[in-house]
Design an enzyme around this catalytic site. Structure first.
Site, PDB file in Angstrom:
ATOM      1  N   ASN A 104       0.829  -1.201   0.000  1.00 33.15           N
ATOM      2  CA  ASN A 104       0.000   0.000   0.000  1.00 33.15           C
ATOM      3  C   ASN A 104       0.866   1.254   0.000  1.00 33.15           C
ATOM      4  O   ASN A 104       1.968   1.259   0.540  1.00 33.15           O
ATOM      5  CB  ASN A 104      -0.935   0.008   1.228  1.00 33.15           C
ATOM      6  CG  ASN A 104      -1.872  -1.188   1.205  1.00 33.15           C
ATOM      7  OD1 ASN A 104      -2.085  -1.793   0.158  1.00 33.15           O
ATOM      8  ND2 ASN A 104      -2.411  -1.546   2.356  1.00 33.15           N
ATOM      9  N   HIS A 121       5.856  -0.546  -2.681  1.00 35.89           N
ATOM     10  CA  HIS A 121       5.421   0.189  -3.873  1.00 35.89           C
ATOM     11  C   HIS A 121       5.462   1.696  -3.692  1.00 35.89           C
ATOM     12  O   HIS A 121       4.839   2.421  -4.460  1.00 35.89           O
ATOM     13  CB  HIS A 121       4.000  -0.244  -4.277  1.00 35.89           C
ATOM     14  CG  HIS A 121       3.942  -1.686  -4.680  1.00 35.89           C
ATOM     15  ND1 HIS A 121       2.776  -2.400  -4.729  1.00 35.89           N
ATOM     16  CD2 HIS A 121       4.920  -2.552  -5.047  1.00 35.89           C
ATOM     17  CE1 HIS A 121       3.028  -3.637  -5.110  1.00 35.89           C
ATOM     18  NE2 HIS A 121       4.324  -3.764  -5.309  1.00 35.89           N
TER      19      HIS A 121
HETATM   20  C1  BV8 Z   1       8.705  -5.240 -11.243  1.00 37.25           C
HETATM   21  C2  BV8 Z   1       1.760   1.463  -6.844  1.00 37.25           C
HETATM   22  C3  BV8 Z   1      10.763  -5.701 -12.335  1.00 37.25           C
HETATM   23  C4  BV8 Z   1       1.200   2.492  -7.740  1.00 37.25           C
HETATM   24  C5  BV8 Z   1       1.330  -0.755  -7.753  1.00 37.25           C
HETATM   25  C6  BV8 Z   1       7.006 -11.585 -12.042  1.00 37.25           C
HETATM   26  C7  BV8 Z   1       8.035 -11.007 -11.307  1.00 37.25           C
HETATM   27  C8  BV8 Z   1       8.210  -9.627 -11.299  1.00 37.25           C
HETATM   28  C9  BV8 Z   1       7.344  -8.796 -12.020  1.00 37.25           C
HETATM   29  C10 BV8 Z   1       6.325  -9.364 -12.748  1.00 37.25           C
HETATM   30  C11 BV8 Z   1       6.153 -10.739 -12.751  1.00 37.25           C
HETATM   31  N1  BV8 Z   1       5.086 -11.009 -13.530  1.00 37.25           N
HETATM   32  C12 BV8 Z   1       4.587  -9.848 -14.016  1.00 37.25           C
HETATM   33  C13 BV8 Z   1       5.325  -8.832 -13.573  1.00 37.25           C
HETATM   34  C14 BV8 Z   1       5.095  -7.435 -13.907  1.00 37.25           C
HETATM   35  C15 BV8 Z   1       4.190  -6.751 -12.883  1.00 37.25           C
HETATM   36  C16 BV8 Z   1       3.039  -7.575 -12.424  1.00 37.25           C
HETATM   37  O1  BV8 Z   1       3.073  -8.118 -11.316  1.00 37.25           O
HETATM   38  N2  BV8 Z   1       2.020  -7.647 -13.243  1.00 37.25           N
HETATM   39  C17 BV8 Z   1       0.817  -8.367 -12.856  1.00 37.25           C
HETATM   40  C18 BV8 Z   1      -0.373  -7.711 -13.548  1.00 37.25           C
HETATM   41  C19 BV8 Z   1       1.016  -9.827 -13.237  1.00 37.25           C
HETATM   42  N3  BV8 Z   1       4.997  -6.325 -11.769  1.00 37.25           N
HETATM   43  C20 BV8 Z   1       5.638  -5.146 -11.871  1.00 37.25           C
HETATM   44  O2  BV8 Z   1       5.640  -4.476 -12.880  1.00 37.25           O
HETATM   45  C21 BV8 Z   1       6.432  -4.693 -10.659  1.00 37.25           C
HETATM   46  N4  BV8 Z   1       7.750  -4.320 -11.111  1.00 37.25           N
HETATM   47  O3  BV8 Z   1       8.555  -6.373 -10.938  1.00 37.25           O
HETATM   48  O4  BV8 Z   1       9.880  -4.738 -11.814  1.00 37.25           O
HETATM   49  C22 BV8 Z   1      10.179  -6.126 -13.659  1.00 37.25           C
HETATM   50  C23 BV8 Z   1       9.891  -5.149 -14.589  1.00 37.25           C
HETATM   51  C24 BV8 Z   1       9.345  -5.543 -15.822  1.00 37.25           C
HETATM   52  C25 BV8 Z   1       9.058  -6.888 -16.098  1.00 37.25           C
HETATM   53  C26 BV8 Z   1       9.319  -7.867 -15.100  1.00 37.25           C
HETATM   54  C27 BV8 Z   1       9.886  -7.462 -13.889  1.00 37.25           C
HETATM   55  C28 BV8 Z   1       5.809  -3.434 -10.042  1.00 37.25           C
HETATM   56  C29 BV8 Z   1       4.480  -3.723  -9.477  1.00 37.25           C
HETATM   57  C30 BV8 Z   1       4.017  -2.523  -8.612  1.00 37.25           C
HETATM   58  C31 BV8 Z   1       2.910  -1.780  -9.324  1.00 37.25           C
HETATM   59  N5  BV8 Z   1       2.430  -0.710  -8.449  1.00 37.25           N
HETATM   60  N6  BV8 Z   1       0.957   0.252  -6.963  1.00 37.25           N
HETATM   61  C32 BV8 Z   1      -0.161   2.915  -7.276  1.00 37.25           C
HETATM   62  O5  BV8 Z   1      -0.620   2.458  -6.198  1.00 37.25           O
HETATM   63  O6  BV8 Z   1      -0.753   3.722  -7.988  1.00 37.25           O
HETATM   64  S1  BV8 Z   1       0.396  -2.153  -7.775  1.00 37.25           S
HETATM   65  C33 BV8 Z   1      -1.050  -2.010  -6.904  1.00 37.25           C
HETATM   66  O7  BV8 Z   1      -1.509  -3.364  -6.796  1.00 37.25           O
HETATM   67  C34 BV8 Z   1      -0.989  -1.537  -5.445  1.00 37.25           C
HETATM   68  O8  BV8 Z   1       0.295  -1.409  -4.905  1.00 37.25           O
HETATM   69  C35 BV8 Z   1      -1.732  -2.669  -4.741  1.00 37.25           C
HETATM   70  O9  BV8 Z   1      -1.443  -2.786  -3.418  1.00 37.25           O
HETATM   71  C36 BV8 Z   1      -1.175  -3.787  -5.511  1.00 37.25           C
HETATM   72  C37 BV8 Z   1      -1.692  -5.162  -5.287  1.00 37.25           C
HETATM   73  O10 BV8 Z   1      -3.056  -5.115  -5.252  1.00 37.25           O
HETATM   74  P1  BV8 Z   1      -3.718  -5.521  -3.833  1.00 37.25           P
HETATM   75  O11 BV8 Z   1      -3.064  -4.712  -2.765  1.00 37.25           O
HETATM   76  O12 BV8 Z   1      -3.672  -6.984  -3.702  1.00 37.25           O
HETATM   77  O13 BV8 Z   1      -5.158  -4.950  -4.007  1.00 37.25           O
HETATM   78  P2  BV8 Z   1      -6.370  -5.704  -4.705  1.00 37.25           P
HETATM   79  O14 BV8 Z   1      -7.472  -4.711  -4.853  1.00 37.25           O
HETATM   80  O15 BV8 Z   1      -5.861  -6.447  -5.900  1.00 37.25           O
HETATM   81  O16 BV8 Z   1      -6.802  -6.801  -3.638  1.00 37.25           O
HETATM   82  C38 BV8 Z   1      -7.390  -6.388  -2.423  1.00 37.25           C
HETATM   83  C39 BV8 Z   1      -7.805  -7.673  -1.725  1.00 37.25           C
HETATM   84  O17 BV8 Z   1      -8.334  -7.304  -0.455  1.00 37.25           O
HETATM   85  C40 BV8 Z   1      -8.906  -8.418  -2.465  1.00 37.25           C
HETATM   86  O18 BV8 Z   1      -8.546  -9.774  -2.555  1.00 37.25           O
HETATM   87  C41 BV8 Z   1     -10.140  -8.234  -1.583  1.00 37.25           C
HETATM   88  O19 BV8 Z   1     -10.938  -9.403  -1.538  1.00 37.25           O
HETATM   89  C42 BV8 Z   1      -9.523  -8.006  -0.233  1.00 37.25           C
HETATM   90  N7  BV8 Z   1     -10.329  -7.184   0.679  1.00 37.25           N
HETATM   91  C43 BV8 Z   1     -11.200  -6.188   0.369  1.00 37.25           C
HETATM   92  N8  BV8 Z   1     -11.733  -5.677   1.518  1.00 37.25           N
HETATM   93  C44 BV8 Z   1     -11.146  -6.358   2.546  1.00 37.25           C
HETATM   94  C45 BV8 Z   1     -10.258  -7.308   2.027  1.00 37.25           C
HETATM   95  N9  BV8 Z   1      -9.544  -8.143   2.801  1.00 37.25           N
HETATM   96  C46 BV8 Z   1      -9.706  -8.037   4.136  1.00 37.25           C
HETATM   97  N10 BV8 Z   1     -10.542  -7.141   4.714  1.00 37.25           N
HETATM   98  C47 BV8 Z   1     -11.281  -6.298   3.963  1.00 37.25           C
HETATM   99  N11 BV8 Z   1     -12.113  -5.422   4.563  1.00 37.25           N
END
Ligand code: BV8
Ligand code: ZN
Length: 248
Positions: A104, A121
């Site tokens: 976060n 992040h």
């Molecule tokens: C990188 C900041 C090197 C900006 C964000 C493998 C290895 C490495 C990288 C990759 C890989 N595979 C793919 C990649 C590339 C990419 C990636 O992961 N893509 C995904 C789509 C597959 N990763 C990257 O690019 C990362 N960089 O690795 O660099 C590299 C470079 C290029 C190529 C390869 C490697 C950078 C990733 C960071 C991106 N920045 N945020 C901003 O905030 O504006 S990501 C964003 O998503 C936020 O940080 C957020 O926190 C994060 C994850 O989401 P969640 O926190 O999980 O939130 P979400 O809504 O998804 O889920 C919430 C959950 O809570 C739900 O399940 C829900 O049910 C639950 N919930 C809801 N209410 C409650 C609750 N639980 C409990 N109580 C409640 N009340």
């Protein structure tokens, strides 16, 4: 309010662990009023993440990207930590070696008093100049996209898709996961790497992995114990149990 059950192996880990780590995601801030990324009211719903949280998007449309961050900053500025954040701040006091790792960018863990936080992040309130590298916390700019005093372009100091995570923070988080005996994954859909890989690192090295999430996630299969419910209701019960076990 959902009352949770405790398996023996969880009670044992809560009572006897010395090295504990927790990974949090947007879900831990949901009860504070911060829209999550992928939920029904998710931020990404209105905007495609790949469209806005990338350097390319910032380069081609800095005004739109800054308007999105300003919109989110305005929400986050008005909200407070919830019982889930406070429970994690409390948990840090109960273990010799506790590491809090968050995806976060909302700084609510800091506001709740968590002593040490690894922000994988970045931090939505911090600006960074692309030219001179200067960082500051100015908010409410009179011109969007804002400029640095040096004339350079300012960006939010968060990690965008395709950008490297802060190396030292990631290293420390990997190490904490690797060494942990008990690892919590809280409020995250487990969709974003490398953060989502941390519970697997803990598991591979023998930790008991516990998920606290509203619904099953993409990493539930890695978790030994799963509580599907609100972190603001579940985490305080876990902390109360630790205190009870520690006093007995
Ligand atoms: C990188 C900041 C090197 C900006 C964000 C493998 C290895 C490495 C990288 C990759 C890989 N595979 C793919 C990649 C590339 C990419 C990636 O992961 N893509 C995904 C789509 C597959 N990763 C990257 O690019 C990362 N960089 O690795 O660099 C590299 C470079 C290029 C190529 C390869 C490697 C950078 C990733 C960071 C991106 N920045 N945020 C901003 O905030 O504006 S990501 C964003 O998503 C936020 O940080 C957020 O926190 C994060 C994850 O989401 P969640 O926190 O999980 O939130 P979400 O809504 O998804 O889920 C919430 C959950 O809570 C739900 O399940 C829900 O049910 C639950 N919930 C809801 N209410 C409650 C609750 N639980 C409990 N109580 C409640 N009340
Ligand atoms: Zn500058």
């Amino acid at each position: 309010m959902q009352t949770i059950e405790f398996e023996d192996r969880f009670l044992e880990a809560l009572k006897n662990s010395t090295r504990v780590a927790a990974l949090t995601g947007a879900g831990v801030s949901a009860e504070s009023g911060v829209p999550t990324f992928r939920g029904e009211d998710g931020l990404w719903k209105k905007h495609n993440p790949m469209e806005l949280a990338t350097f390319e998007a910032f380069n081609s449309n800095p005004k739109l990207v800054w308007e999105w961050y300003d919109f989110r900053r305005n929400i986050i500025r008005k909200i407070k930590p919830n019982p889930g954040h406070f429970a994690l701040a409390e948990m840090a006091k109960l273990y010799e070696n506790f590491t809090l790792i968050t995806q976060n960018v909302d700084r609510l863990h800091m506001a709740a008093g968590s002593p040490e936080i690894h922000e994988l992040h970045g931090n939505i309130h911090r600006n960074r100049c692309l030219d001179c590298g200067k960082m500051d916390y100015t908010e409410g700019f009179d011109e969007i996209p804002p400029k640095c005093a040096c004339g350079g372009r300012l960006r939010p100091d968060v990690v965008w898709f395709g950008e490297m995570l802060p190396a030292e923070t990631l290293e420390k988080s990997m190490l904490a996961a690797h060494n942990s005996e008990l690892f919590f994954t809280i409020g995250t859909s487990g969709a974003i790497y490398p953060a989502a890989g941390l519970p697997g690192v803990a598991k591979k090295n023998g930790a008991l992995v516990v998920e606290v999430n509203l619904e099953p996630s993409e990493i539930s299969h890695v978790c030994d114990i799963k509580y599907h419910g609100k972190s603001g209701e579940i985490l305080p019960q876990i902390v109360n149990k630790i205190k009870e076990l520690r006093q007995s």
